[in-house]
Design an enzyme around this catalytic site. Structure first.
Site, PDB file in Angstrom:
ATOM      1  N   LYS A 184       0.813  -1.249   0.000  1.00 33.94           N
ATOM      2  CA  LYS A 184       0.000   0.000   0.000  1.00 33.94           C
ATOM      3  C   LYS A 184       0.834   1.280   0.000  1.00 33.94           C
ATOM      4  CE  LYS A 184      -2.946  -2.679  -0.408  1.00 33.94           C
ATOM      5  NZ  LYS A 184      -3.290  -2.803  -1.810  1.00 33.94           N
ATOM      6  N   SER A 185       2.028   1.171  -0.579  1.00 37.69           N
ATOM      7  CA  SER A 185       2.923   2.337  -0.611  1.00 37.69           C
ATOM      8  C   SER A 185       3.086   2.946  -1.996  1.00 37.69           C
ATOM      9  CB  SER A 185       4.311   1.915  -0.122  1.00 37.69           C
ATOM     10  OG  SER A 185       4.243   1.394   1.156  1.00 37.69           O
ATOM     11  N   GLY A 186       2.449   2.340  -3.013  1.00 40.32           N
ATOM     12  CA  GLY A 186       2.619   2.856  -4.366  1.00 40.32           C
ATOM     13  C   GLY A 186       3.225   1.841  -5.330  1.00 40.32           C
ATOM     14  N   THR A 195       1.842  -0.466  -7.251  1.00 40.55           N
ATOM     15  CA  THR A 195       1.152  -0.580  -8.538  1.00 40.55           C
ATOM     16  C   THR A 195       1.559   0.578  -9.459  1.00 40.55           C
ATOM     17  OG1 THR A 195      -0.689  -1.511  -7.297  1.00 40.55           O
ATOM     18  CG2 THR A 195      -1.156  -0.828  -9.550  1.00 40.55           C
ATOM     19  N   HIS A 246       7.495  -7.682  -1.411  1.00 43.38           N
ATOM     20  CA  HIS A 246       7.244  -6.964  -0.154  1.00 43.38           C
ATOM     21  C   HIS A 246       8.171  -7.492   0.954  1.00 43.38           C
ATOM     22  CE1 HIS A 246       3.819  -4.972  -1.846  1.00 43.38           C
ATOM     23  NE2 HIS A 246       3.052  -6.035  -1.892  1.00 43.38           N
ATOM     24  N   SER A 300      -4.860   3.177   3.628  1.00 43.60           N
ATOM     25  CA  SER A 300      -4.968   2.447   2.362  1.00 43.60           C
ATOM     26  C   SER A 300      -5.105   0.945   2.624  1.00 43.60           C
ATOM     27  CB  SER A 300      -3.735   2.738   1.501  1.00 43.60           C
ATOM     28  OG  SER A 300      -3.823   2.066   0.280  1.00 43.60           O
ATOM     29  N   TYR A 312       6.427   8.136  -1.985  1.00 45.98           N
ATOM     30  CA  TYR A 312       5.166   8.313  -2.707  1.00 45.98           C
ATOM     31  C   TYR A 312       4.817   9.797  -2.787  1.00 45.98           C
ATOM     32  CZ  TYR A 312       0.137   7.512  -3.693  1.00 45.98           C
ATOM     33  OH  TYR A 312      -1.124   7.504  -4.246  1.00 45.98           O
ATOM     34  N   LYS A 348      -8.041   6.252  -3.925  1.00 46.50           N
ATOM     35  CA  LYS A 348      -7.980   7.713  -4.047  1.00 46.50           C
ATOM     36  C   LYS A 348      -6.611   8.212  -4.472  1.00 46.50           C
ATOM     37  CE  LYS A 348     -11.211   9.589  -0.698  1.00 46.50           C
ATOM     38  NZ  LYS A 348     -11.191  10.320   0.589  1.00 46.50           N
ATOM     39  N   GLY A 349      -5.576   7.555  -3.979  1.00 49.50           N
ATOM     40  CA  GLY A 349      -4.206   7.945  -4.303  1.00 49.50           C
ATOM     41  C   GLY A 349      -3.879   9.365  -3.878  1.00 49.50           C
TER      42      GLY A 349
HETATM   43  N1  LIG Z   1      -1.153   5.306 -10.629  1.00 50.45           N
HETATM   44  C1  LIG Z   1      -1.261   5.590  -9.351  1.00 50.45           C
HETATM   45  N2  LIG Z   1      -0.939   6.816  -8.881  1.00 50.45           N
HETATM   46  C2  LIG Z   1      -1.047   7.123  -7.571  1.00 50.45           C
HETATM   47  N3  LIG Z   1      -1.482   6.245  -6.630  1.00 50.45           N
HETATM   48  C3  LIG Z   1      -1.819   5.000  -7.053  1.00 50.45           C
HETATM   49  C4  LIG Z   1      -1.724   4.608  -8.412  1.00 50.45           C
HETATM   50  N4  LIG Z   1      -2.133   3.316  -8.532  1.00 50.45           N
HETATM   51  C5  LIG Z   1      -2.487   2.921  -7.296  1.00 50.45           C
HETATM   52  N5  LIG Z   1      -2.305   3.928  -6.405  1.00 50.45           N
HETATM   53  C6  LIG Z   1      -2.604   3.939  -4.966  1.00 50.45           C
HETATM   54  O1  LIG Z   1      -1.636   3.159  -4.259  1.00 50.45           O
HETATM   55  C7  LIG Z   1      -2.275   2.486  -3.177  1.00 50.45           C
HETATM   56  C8  LIG Z   1      -2.117   0.995  -3.375  1.00 50.45           C
HETATM   57  O2  LIG Z   1      -0.795   0.679  -3.016  1.00 50.45           O
HETATM   58  P1  LIG Z   1       0.039  -0.481  -3.692  1.00 50.45           P
HETATM   59  O3  LIG Z   1      -0.056  -0.412  -5.145  1.00 50.45           O
HETATM   60  O4  LIG Z   1       1.394  -0.440  -3.075  1.00 50.45           O
HETATM   61  O5  LIG Z   1      -0.731  -1.769  -3.179  1.00 50.45           O
HETATM   62  S1  LIG Z   1      -0.113  -3.250  -3.190  1.00 50.45           S
HETATM   63  O6  LIG Z   1       0.971  -3.272  -2.218  1.00 50.45           O
HETATM   64  O7  LIG Z   1       0.333  -3.555  -4.543  1.00 50.45           O
HETATM   65  O8  LIG Z   1      -1.222  -4.108  -2.756  1.00 50.45           O
HETATM   66  C9  LIG Z   1      -3.717   2.930  -3.182  1.00 50.45           C
HETATM   67  O9  LIG Z   1      -3.741   4.089  -2.338  1.00 50.45           O
HETATM   68  P2  LIG Z   1      -5.070   4.626  -1.637  1.00 50.45           P
HETATM   69  O10 LIG Z   1      -5.891   5.252  -2.710  1.00 50.45           O
HETATM   70  O11 LIG Z   1      -4.622   5.660  -0.645  1.00 50.45           O
HETATM   71  O12 LIG Z   1      -5.729   3.466  -0.973  1.00 50.45           O
HETATM   72  C10 LIG Z   1      -3.930   3.274  -4.642  1.00 50.45           C
HETATM   73  O13 LIG Z   1      -5.021   4.136  -4.890  1.00 50.45           O
END
Ligand SMILES: Nc1ncnc2c1ncn2[C@@H]1O[C@H](COP(=O)(O)OS(=O)(=O)O)[C@@H](OP(=O)(O)O)[C@H]1O
Length: 335
Positions: free
Chosen positions: A80-82, A84, A143, A173, A231, A298-299
């Site tokens: 959940k740190s970014g 994706t 991870h 998140s 992030y 939400k990001g």
């Molecule tokens: N393209 C892009 N830009 C900005 N933020 C993004 C993007 N894609 C995913 N997210 C946000 O990242 C949060 C998910 O974290 P992860 O991708 O690390 O999740 S995981 O570890 O792979 O399960 C989750 O954060 P929150 O919205 O705060 O829950 C996602 O919304």
């Protein structure tokens, strides 16, 4: 926190690679401390972190058998740190000459389901598949904490990109991600209880602080090997961070590419809304379990303010102060 690996267990582990799936090994795994978590299997305390139990044997196979190549790129993160977002960015940087950035093939590939990052601890039957056929540079994500990475990752020249996010937004998140999984309701946890678990380090790949500090220290000791990204910095200046990342992984942008706005294109292509809108990310599941859409919410930087009560915040701030003081690492918690 007690160390789960006594010397005898450590030698048992290394001397019994071939017996990895044998009875004695399974008994030892069963004897490790366990807790409930969002993942149906719960979490197991192994090598000072709480590993999702369903992944533990894979983590051990990864440690024992993974052979890094010098060209490999490893994306590491606390969930959940970014992750994706970084997967999409790294894939787009590396493959930008094979696809036109505005065309559909790349757009389709930059989706959670299809970006060919191999998540090194997610596979079936506890057996690492044949990775030798992956094209170079091989892209991996994990991870697993720095201290528990396989030796070959540390000893080869492969590069590690670590993305970290402020603990308050990471927690929120994670909480919302958990609510996509059906069993959160049967666990009956409140957010307050989850804050307690986070502060005790008892959540997937926790404790948060040792995960982040492990990679933070490695990036200070070896900045050519480990790039530590935040992030919040990526949100604030995506273009600058994409350029920095491209240089680090050995794919710098030429002057001509910069003139043609290639970095801006990658930034747009990998934005949350662009990824969220992809049909493939609206449906389907990742690793046969997680709905693809649960990876995009939400990001935002500072969304915690809408969820955490003053008492939860006080507890978290105390933990952050205690664990990160003197580390030189600070977190931006609002825009
Ligand atoms: N393209 C892009 N830009 C900005 N933020 C993004 C993007 N894609 C995913 N997210 C946000 O990242 C949060 C998910 O974290 P992860 O991708 O690390 O999740 S995981 O570890 O792979 O399960 C989750 O954060 P929150 O919205 O705060 O829950 C996602 O919304």
């Amino acid at each position: 926190m007690e160390n789960s690996l006594s010397p005898s267990v450590a030698s048992f582990q290394s001397s019994s690679v071939l017996e990895e799936h044998g009875h004695e090994f399974k008994e030892w795994l069963a004897s490790l401390p366990k807790e409930k978590s969002f993942a149906p299997s719960g979490i197991t305390f192994y090598q000072d972190f709480w590993c999702p139990t369903m992944l533990l044997q894979n983590v051990i196979s990864f440690q024992n058998h993974f052979h890094a190549h010098d060209q490999d790129i490893i994306l590491a993160s606390k969930p959940k740190s970014g992750t994706t977002w970084l997967k999409a960015i790294i894939f787009s940087i590396v493959n930008r000459t094979q696809f036109t950035l505005s065309n559909t093939p790349l757009l389709t590939k930059v989706s959670h389901e299809l970006v060919p990052f191999f998540e090194v601890t997610v596979y079936r039957n506890n057996k690492i598949p044949d990775l030798t056929t992956m094209s170079s540079p091989r892209l991996f994500s994990t991870h697993v904490p720095y201290a528990s990475l396989p030796k070959s990752i540390k000893e080869s020249k492969c590069r590690i990109v670590y993305v970290c996010r402020n603990p308050l937004d990471t927690l929120v998140s994670h909480w919302y991600f958990g609510s996509h999984l059906s069993d959160i309701r049967s666990l009956g946890w409140t957010l307050e209880e989850f804050v307690g678990k986070f502060c005790d380090g008892k959540e997937g790949f926790g404790p948060f602080w040792s995960h982040v500090l492990g990679y933070w220290k490695a990036s200070i000791e070896n900045p050519n090997k480990v790039l530590f990204l935040k992030y919040e910095d990526l949100k604030e200046d995506t273009i600058y961070q994409i350029k920095r990342l491209a240089e680090f992984i050995g794919f710098p942008f030429s002057q001509e590419e910069l003139r043609h706005g290639v970095v801006e294109d990658i930034s747009k292509l990998c934005s949350l809304n662009a990824l969220k809108d992809l049909e493939v990310n609206k449906n389907g599941t990742h690793a046969s379990f997680f709905p693809n859409k649960s990876f995009y919410r939400k990001g935002e930087v500072g969304d915690w303010v809408n969820h955490l009560s003053p008492s939860m915040l006080e507890r978290l701030n105390k933990m952050i102060e205690e664990k990160f003081k003197d580390s030189g690492l600070s977190f931006k918690v609002s825009c």
